[in-house]
Design a protein around this motif. Structure first.
Motif, short mmCIF file in Angstrom:
data_model
loop_
_atom_site.label_atom_id
_atom_site.label_comp_id
_atom_site.label_asym_id
_atom_site.label_seq_id
_atom_site.Cartn_x
_atom_site.Cartn_y
_atom_site.Cartn_z
N THR A 13 -48.38 38.34 24.82
CA THR A 13 -48.53 38.25 23.57
C THR A 13 -49.78 39.08 23.26
O THR A 13 -50.02 40.07 22.15
CB THR A 13 -49.19 36.86 23.09
N SER A 14 -50.79 39.67 24.35
CA SER A 14 -51.86 40.50 24.33
C SER A 14 -51.14 41.88 24.17
O SER A 14 -51.52 42.86 23.33
CB SER A 14 -52.64 40.24 25.48
N TRP A 15 -50.16 42.01 24.83
CA TRP A 15 -49.26 43.40 24.97
C TRP A 15 -48.96 43.64 23.46
O TRP A 15 -48.88 44.74 22.78
CB TRP A 15 -48.19 43.41 25.81
N LEU A 16 -48.21 42.43 22.91
CA LEU A 16 -47.63 42.83 21.48
C LEU A 16 -48.79 42.84 20.48
O LEU A 16 -48.48 43.78 19.80
CB LEU A 16 -46.73 41.51 21.21
N GLY A 17 -49.85 42.28 20.70
CA GLY A 17 -50.98 42.30 19.96
C GLY A 17 -51.47 43.68 19.84
O GLY A 17 -51.98 44.09 18.48
N ILE A 18 -51.64 44.26 20.72
CA ILE A 18 -52.02 45.52 20.77
C ILE A 18 -51.09 46.54 20.06
O ILE A 18 -51.52 47.62 19.25
CB ILE A 18 -52.40 46.05 22.37
N ILE A 19 -49.83 46.21 20.41
CA ILE A 19 -49.04 47.30 19.65
C ILE A 19 -48.98 47.11 18.44
O ILE A 19 -49.08 47.97 17.21
CB ILE A 19 -47.50 47.27 20.52
N TRP A 20 -49.11 45.96 17.75
CA TRP A 20 -49.02 45.49 16.62
C TRP A 20 -50.16 45.89 15.69
O TRP A 20 -50.28 46.65 14.57
CB TRP A 20 -48.79 43.94 16.17
N LEU A 21 -51.44 45.83 16.09
CA LEU A 21 -52.70 46.18 15.68
C LEU A 21 -52.70 47.77 15.49
O LEU A 21 -53.23 48.09 14.56
CB LEU A 21 -53.78 45.59 16.50
#
Length: 276
Positions: A233-241
């Motif tokens: 979820t950190s990985w996805l959060g970085i991409i999304w942000l």
């Protein structure tokens, strides 16, 4: 702690870590929803390890490039390497400021920082500053080539304030970088790269607080599950942000911080102190 609770907390940590909405506040509220707090720092360390692995992996090429440029500039003094060389120095400078002043601030204020009222106030302040930087202040256009020591000092001081639960580390560094006149791309990049030594350093320092008893009470399977959930979820959060900040508005995060502050006041005992 069962595996579903561990995964839930890992997801909360991963989503909130790099968004300007305070992961600490989210973990505290998540613990309240689960009906218990997590003793010790062992579990928190595994959550942060997931986040740090994600950001290192995402920026792996940038990190390798900066390391190569840093030593190449020392050896050859190539003009084109100068901005990235100084970016490395700015990351070190901001990290040192955060490390020294952050420890002093936390030691001085102690548990006074960890009450629901303080968390709600901090979330509200984060929201206000996000609105101010979005609407009342012209976001700059300076790139990494034009960064200065003053930029690193301002961002480092802003990151120091993030030791207060409810103040977002990513939010404070992003706001400070934009306030300094850096463009969005440079501000986001500097904020993420700066997170690596800060989160990694705090995690390494906390390793000494791991005890066999706290690990046993959580369980190896739950720890691994939380780590994986936090990493993904950190990985996805970085991409999304990163994608969001290219076209979205910080005001949306501000509104969310206000709502979370309200939830904190309504549902957490105002007189309680968060135990880590």
């Amino acid at each position: 702690m069962n595996i579903f609770e561990a995964i839930f907390l890992g997801i909360v940590q991963g989503i909130a870590e790099f968004l300007p909405i305070s992961s600490t506040a989210h973990i505290i509220i998540a613990e309240f929803l689960l009906g218990h707090s997590i003793p010790g720092l062992s579990f928190e360390i595994f959550l942060h390890l997931g986040s740090i692995v994600a950001v290192i992996f995402y920026f792996r090429k940038d990190i390798v490039h900066l390391i190569q440029v840093f030593f190449r500039y020392i050896a050859k003094r190539r003009r084109e390497d100068r901005p990235e060389f100084f970016l490395c120095l700015y990351i070190v400078l901001a990290t040192v400021i955060t490390g020294i002043l952050g420890v002093f601030l936390e030691d001085s204020l102690g548990s006074a920082l960890k009450t629901p009222v303080m968390i709600a106030i901090s979330l509200t302040l984060t929201g206000i500053f996000l609105i101010v930087i979005e609407r009342a202040y012209t976001i700059g256009n300076r790139t990494v080539d034009e960064m200065t020591t003053l930029d690193a000092l301002i961002v480092g001081l802003a990151q120091t304030v993030a030791v207060i639960p409810g103040i977002s580390r990513s939010g404070s560094t992003l706001i400070a970088a934009l306030f300094s006149g850096l463009d969005r791309e440079t501000s986001v990049r500097f904020s993420f790269l700066l997170s690596i030594p800060v989160i990694l350093g705090s995690t390494v320092l906390a390793l000494g607080d791991i005890t066999d008893g706290s690990l046993a009470s959580i369980g190896a399977v739950s720890l691994v599950a939380a780590f994986i959930a936090s990493l993904i979820t950190s990985w996805l959060g970085i991409i999304w942000l990163i994608n969001f900040l290219n076209k979205g508005k910080l005001t949306y995060f501000a509104i969310y911080c206000f709502l979370l502050a309200l939830v904190t006041i309504l549902f957490l005992d105002p007189g309680s102190v968060v135990v880590e």
